[in-house]
Each structure stands twice: as C-alpha cells, then as structure tokens.
Design an enzyme around this catalytic site. Structure first.
Site, mmCIF file in Angstrom:
data_model
loop_
_atom_site.group_PDB
_atom_site.id
_atom_site.type_symbol
_atom_site.label_atom_id
_atom_site.label_comp_id
_atom_site.label_asym_id
_atom_site.label_seq_id
_atom_site.Cartn_x
_atom_site.Cartn_y
_atom_site.Cartn_z
ATOM 1 N N ASN A 150 0.801 -1.239 0.000
ATOM 2 C CA ASN A 150 0.000 0.000 0.000
ATOM 3 C C ASN A 150 0.831 1.284 0.000
ATOM 4 O O ASN A 150 0.358 2.318 -0.467
ATOM 5 C CB ASN A 150 -1.039 -0.011 1.135
ATOM 6 C CG ASN A 150 -0.440 -0.099 2.498
ATOM 7 O OD1 ASN A 150 0.715 -0.474 2.655
ATOM 8 N ND2 ASN A 150 -1.214 0.237 3.509
ATOM 9 N N LYS A 173 12.132 -7.886 1.204
ATOM 10 C CA LYS A 173 11.133 -8.562 0.379
ATOM 11 C C LYS A 173 9.940 -7.645 0.160
ATOM 12 O O LYS A 173 9.132 -7.426 1.054
ATOM 13 C CB LYS A 173 10.648 -9.874 1.010
ATOM 14 C CG LYS A 173 10.012 -10.750 -0.070
ATOM 15 C CD LYS A 173 8.936 -11.675 0.402
ATOM 16 C CE LYS A 173 7.616 -11.054 0.663
ATOM 17 N NZ LYS A 173 6.903 -10.523 -0.507
ATOM 18 N N GLY A 226 2.255 -5.256 7.672
ATOM 19 C CA GLY A 226 1.256 -6.016 6.908
ATOM 20 C C GLY A 226 0.123 -6.431 7.821
ATOM 21 O O GLY A 226 -0.163 -5.768 8.833
ATOM 22 N N GLU A 248 4.238 -3.811 12.477
ATOM 23 C CA GLU A 248 3.209 -2.787 12.289
ATOM 24 C C GLU A 248 2.092 -3.464 11.519
ATOM 25 O O GLU A 248 2.281 -3.856 10.371
ATOM 26 C CB GLU A 248 3.799 -1.584 11.542
ATOM 27 C CG GLU A 248 3.044 -0.309 11.818
ATOM 28 C CD GLU A 248 1.848 -0.150 10.920
ATOM 29 O OE1 GLU A 248 0.719 -0.352 11.428
ATOM 30 O OE2 GLU A 248 2.011 0.147 9.747
ATOM 31 N N CYS A 282 -3.173 1.432 6.605
ATOM 32 C CA CYS A 282 -3.367 0.861 7.946
ATOM 33 C C CYS A 282 -3.972 1.898 8.876
ATOM 34 O O CYS A 282 -4.608 1.550 9.861
ATOM 35 C CB CYS A 282 -2.074 0.278 8.491
ATOM 36 S SG CYS A 282 -0.657 1.268 8.136
ATOM 37 N N GLN A 329 -8.731 -9.008 -2.717
ATOM 38 C CA GLN A 329 -9.036 -7.921 -1.794
ATOM 39 C C GLN A 329 -10.408 -7.307 -2.128
ATOM 40 O O GLN A 329 -11.195 -6.977 -1.242
ATOM 41 C CB GLN A 329 -7.920 -6.877 -1.892
ATOM 42 C CG GLN A 329 -7.844 -5.898 -0.759
ATOM 43 C CD GLN A 329 -7.692 -6.535 0.610
ATOM 44 O OE1 GLN A 329 -7.104 -7.596 0.761
ATOM 45 N NE2 GLN A 329 -8.276 -5.893 1.609
ATOM 46 N N GLU A 462 8.560 2.594 14.324
ATOM 47 C CA GLU A 462 9.392 2.981 13.186
ATOM 48 C C GLU A 462 8.964 4.401 12.814
ATOM 49 O O GLU A 462 7.824 4.773 12.986
ATOM 50 C CB GLU A 462 9.215 1.967 12.053
ATOM 51 C CG GLU A 462 9.706 0.592 12.508
ATOM 52 C CD GLU A 462 9.700 -0.483 11.438
ATOM 53 O OE1 GLU A 462 9.295 -0.207 10.299
ATOM 54 O OE2 GLU A 462 10.102 -1.618 11.758
HETATM 55 P P1 ADP Z 1 -1.500 -7.524 3.228
HETATM 56 O O1 ADP Z 1 -2.871 -7.870 3.648
HETATM 57 O O2 ADP Z 1 -1.073 -6.123 3.517
HETATM 58 O O3 ADP Z 1 -1.115 -8.013 1.866
HETATM 59 P P2 ADP Z 1 0.218 -9.579 4.282
HETATM 60 O O4 ADP Z 1 0.545 -9.753 5.706
HETATM 61 O O5 ADP Z 1 -0.421 -10.692 3.555
HETATM 62 O O6 ADP Z 1 -0.627 -8.277 4.285
HETATM 63 O O7 ADP Z 1 1.509 -9.177 3.441
HETATM 64 C C1 ADP Z 1 2.476 -8.238 3.862
HETATM 65 C C2 ADP Z 1 3.850 -8.732 3.452
HETATM 66 O O8 ADP Z 1 4.102 -9.944 4.140
HETATM 67 C C3 ADP Z 1 3.994 -9.046 1.971
HETATM 68 O O9 ADP Z 1 5.294 -8.728 1.526
HETATM 69 C C4 ADP Z 1 3.779 -10.541 1.936
HETATM 70 O O10 ADP Z 1 4.368 -11.180 0.827
HETATM 71 C C5 ADP Z 1 4.481 -10.954 3.208
HETATM 72 N N1 ADP Z 1 4.059 -12.260 3.734
HETATM 73 C C6 ADP Z 1 2.889 -12.916 3.541
HETATM 74 N N2 ADP Z 1 2.897 -14.091 4.186
HETATM 75 C C7 ADP Z 1 4.106 -14.200 4.819
HETATM 76 C C8 ADP Z 1 4.719 -15.177 5.655
HETATM 77 N N3 ADP Z 1 4.103 -16.303 5.970
HETATM 78 N N4 ADP Z 1 5.964 -14.918 6.099
HETATM 79 C C9 ADP Z 1 6.608 -13.789 5.800
HETATM 80 N N5 ADP Z 1 6.084 -12.828 5.013
HETATM 81 C C10 ADP Z 1 4.848 -13.019 4.535
#
Ligand code: ADP
Length: 493
Positions: A150, A173, A226, A248, A282, A329, A462
């Site tokens: 986002n 990542k 996330g 966060e 968020c 979404q 942060e």
């Molecule tokens: P959103 O709903 O904002 O997409 P996510 O938590 O699914 O929230 O994703 C936020 C970030 O976390 C993205 O970069 C996603 O690829 C990563 N992500 C999703 N699942 C995992 C996991 N099991 N371990 C680590 N990172 C993850």
C-alpha cells in the site's frame, strides 16, 4: 512496456528460482512486470551476501553511510515523477498520492541522514570517582525487511534508511503486488552507492520463503508491516529464537465527531481518511463515532458527498481514489459489505463492485457508508481495508471513548471538537499510537514515531527518533581510569 524483475543478491540481478509470476495494473489488468518466485535457496544466498557485507558496512563511519542516503534522496528527487507514474499503475493510487509516497521516502532520507551525525548516546554520571559511563548504539546485523503493497516506496524507506544508517545489512522482500516498485527502490539504493551485499532483495509471495526470512540463524531482526495474521505468525516463529521483531499490523481506526465539532471539517477529514488510497491504509478511518446531536446532519453530509467522489485510474489527476489492489481484496471488501447488511447495519450508499465502462477490466469498489452500526458488529470490529465507512451514534463522551477503544487494534484515532479541554482529555483516553486532534486518522510524518497499541504492534516505533532504537543494539560503556578495582555499590558506601 513489460519489465522483468529479478532478485538482487550481492549487487547482482539474478533470476529467482521458483514459479512464474507477474504484476498487473489493478485498474485495467495491463501486464507491467514478469518475475519468478524467490526460493529458499535464493533467500539463503541473499542472507549469506548480507552477512558477508556486514563487517565492512559496520566499520564504515556513520556519517559516510548517511552520505549515501543523501545521494539516494537526490536520485529520488530526480526520479520522483517517473516512479510516481509507475506507482499510480502498479499500486493504483491516484498520482498525487503516489507523488506523496515517493516524497515520504525523500523526507525520510533527509531525516535519517541527519541521524548519521547524531547517534543518540547518553553520558551518565558514575557513582565513583575516575569512572566514566556512556551509551552507544550499534548495528544488529542482517535485517529482513518485509513490506506491504500500500505504500510501495514509503514503507521500504522507513525500514531501509534507518537500518542502513545504523550499519545493518538488509534482505528486503517487497510485496508481490508491487514487485516492480520494489525493483525501483533497489535501483535507487544501488545507484546511490550502497555497496554490494549491503542491500539485497528477494521477490515473490511471502509464504514460501517467510520461514527462511524469519528463522534463518544469521537474521538478527525482522521488520514487518502487513496484516495482523501474518505479523503474529512471524512473531511466533521468531520468539523461540529470540530474534528482534518490529511489527506494524492492522487497524480499525476511529474518528470521533463531537457535538461542537466543525462538521464541514469532519466530513472532509473522514472522507480523506476513509476513502484516500481506497481505504487501503493501515491508518484508514473505518469507523466514525458521532455524537447524537450532530449524527443526522453529519450522516446526511457524508452520504450526499461520498457517491460524488471520482473513482478512477490512478493516473487520472481528478481521481479521488483508485483501484483495489487485487481481485481477492476486492472480493473481501464486498463480502464484508454483505456481512454488514446481514448484521443489520443500514447501507446508505455504495456497497458494490464497479463494473461498467472504464471500470470493466479493473478492481473498483464504490465509496460505501453504513449507518446504524453497533459496537461488536463484525464490520465494526474487523479490518476491511477498503472504501467502507461505518457510522456509529453515541450519547456521551465515555461511550464514544469506550466504542473507539473497544477493538483489538490501536493504531490511530481522530477527535473533532472545538472544546480544547475535551480534546486534551481525548488525546489521553484514546488507546492508539497516533492521535489526531481536529483531523482524520491519517497523515503521519516521518519524524514522528509510527506504530500502534494492542494487536497493531509489539511496542516498537518505526519513524521518528524511536526508529533508531528499533534498528540498533544499545551498549553501555564503562571506563574506569582510577587504576584500581572499584566495587560498585560497595566501595562508595
Ligand atoms: P496484506 O494484507 O497487507 O497483503 P500480508 O501480511 O499478507 O498483508 O503481506 C504483507 C507482506 O508480508 C507481503 O510482503 C507478503 O508477501 C508478506 N508475507 C505474507 N505471508 C508471509 C509469511 N508467511 N511470512 C513472511 N512474510 C509473509
């Protein structure tokens, strides 16, 4: 033109080893980038590169590390428009907001670069003579930075710059939906002079490589923004290994409109906070808690105006909000709207996927308002992450605060009133990491601590000076120049 994106490992772009993926404009499905899912062995290679680069980067003087950050700001200033245009396509947010997203990274760069010449240590008087004590901050080591889609440039900047200035090395990542913007971020840092191996990037979905990014023995810290579900999963895996985790996560942010509040201001603030970025922040306002004396008037104003907001492609300058990031979404938002109707909330406007004409190939949702929302309903409790605002009527200040605080989250909150005493009281009574008086629930600046209470975060902040704490270890240095053994708590009593 379609671009191909690769991992960045030890300064080299290398093809990721997993399945083919792509990134598309959520407003029209246009193919923007192709890439492959990073594998666990790709992550191993990235972590190994970050580990190898750490000693030299740690030894680089902090002001020198900061100079590279200044250079990256200069590059971002030059590339601001081009990156913002891409963001309005890959993320879907309106171009003005996309420029703001890049600007936030520029602001963060200058803010953090200044930290390169500070360091935030303390000198502390000793109990005994000829003894000096002070604190220093030192890097942690390899940090995994996991970011959402986002704020595809701003959030990586909040994490990368402080990590870099403090001397950490990075495996980044980016979110799979904004992989091309992740590449832009990496390009900017590399062009600025971040040495090979100090900043690495692995791409693709989080689940297949998440455990590796979190539990690898050489990763000291994980910074995640996330969903609460993913964030708590990361924290659970990291806890037995005693890794530092900065989280966060979700929000269900309220704005309280008090009986004496400026309603014109309130409606505009709520629409900006609730529908800006299509409600996909968020800090988005998803609950408006309104005093019964002004409830009907406020609701009328909101319901008259919300449907008139222009929903369109991010690149069109008059779009108030753009596409929803992906189909999953979009469906989730629509499901929540159906849940709200079943729960007995009154759908005042919106409540539908937009499909006609220019919307046909994209993921668009209408600006939605629910009234008659009661505390405890799922649409009042759960994060929807879309352009859906719930209006809740209250009779008293205590009730307003109790409703505002009655959710699992505590990120941001707004309070709109002309009563200065009540505004101060609300700023104390609201359970949130960011409290806005006479404003909506959004609008963080880089120099203020950012993060939330309860299930929004885990205590780290942060942004602001506190970000330095998140990305460094504290050391107390004690120098005894008395030439003898001085026993603390014993010799001086
Ligand atoms: P959103 O709903 O904002 O997409 P996510 O938590 O699914 O929230 O994703 C936020 C970030 O976390 C993205 O970069 C996603 O690829 C990563 N992500 C999703 N699942 C995992 C996991 N099991 N371990 C680590 N990172 C993850």
């Amino acid at each position: 033109m379609t671009e191909h994106v690769q991992n960045l490992i030890n300064g080299q772009w290398v093809e990721a080893g997993g399945d083919k993926l792509d990134s598309r404009d959520p407003a029209n499905g246009e193919l923007l980038a192709t890439f492959r899912q990073a594998t666990n062995s790709d992550v191993d290679a990235a972590i190994a590169a970050a580990k190898a680069a750490f000693p030299a980067w740690k030894a680089t003087p902090q002001p020198k590390r900061a100079e590279i950050i200044v250079r990256s700001a200069e590059i971002l200033l030059k590339r601001k428009e081009e990156i913002a245009q891409l963001m309005s396509r890959e993320n879907g947010k309106p171009i003005a907001e996309a420029r703001g997203d890049v600007q936030e990274a520029i602001d963060m760069a200058f803010y953090i670069a200044a930290e390169g010449r500070r360091g935030w240590g303390h000198t502390i008087p000793a109990e005994m003579p000829n003894k000096r004590m002070y604190t220093i901050r030192q890097p942690l080591g390899v940090c995994s930075l996991i970011t959402p889609w986002n704020f595809p440039i701003a959030i990586p900047s909040w994490k990368s710059y402080p990590a870099l200035v403090m001397g950490n090395t990075i495996v980044f990542k980016p979110a799979e939906d904004t992989t091309l913007l992740g590449k832009r971020w990496a390009e900017v840092l590399i062009e600025a002079g971040v040495p090979a191996g100090v900043f690495n990037m692995v791409i693709g979905h989080g689940a297949p490589i998440g455990d590796k990014l979190v539990t690898h023995p050489d990763v000291r810290m994980i910074s995640f923004t996330g969903s609460t579900r993913t964030g708590l999963g990361i924290a659970t895996k990291a806890a037995p290994l005693n890794k530092r985790v900065s989280l966060e996560m979700g929000g269900k942010n309220p704005v309280i409109v008090w009986e004496d509040g400026d309603l014109e201001l309130a409606v505009n603030a709520v629409m900006w906070a609730g529908y800006g970025t299509s409600g996909q922040r968020c800090t988005a306002c998803s609950r408006v808690i309104v005093h019964e004396k002004v409830h009907d008037q406020f609701l009328k104003m909101l319901v008259e105006r919300a449907p008139k907001l222009k929903v369109g492609h991010g690149a069109e300058p008059d779009s108030f909000f753009g596409a929803i990031i992906n189909e999953g979404q979009l469906k989730k938002i629509d499901e929540y709207v159906q849940i709200g109707v079943k729960e007995g909330a009154k759908l005042e406007c919106g409540g539908k996927i937009l499909k006609d004409g220019a919307y046909a190939k994209g993921n668009f949702y209408a600006a939605t308002v629910f009234s008659n929302v009661k505390p405890g309903m799922r649409i009042e409790q759960e994060e929807i992450f879309g352009p859906v605002i719930s209006v809740i009527k209250v009779k008293s200040y205590d009730e307003a605060i109790s409703v505002a605080n009655g959710v699992q989250y505590g990120l941001s909150a707004g309070f709109i009133s002309k009563d200065v005493n009540l505004c101060h009281k609300a700023s104390i009574d609201l359970d949130c990491g960011l409290c806005y008086i006479n404003a909506g629930s959004t609008g963080a600046e880089v120099s203020t601590p950012f993060g939330g209470w309860k299930n929004t975060g885990n205590g780290h902040r942060e942004g602001g000076p506190t970000v330095i704490d998140a990305f460094s270890e504290l050391k107390t240095v004690v120098i005894d120049y008395s030439g003898k053994v001085q026993k603390a708590q014993i010799d001086n009593n």
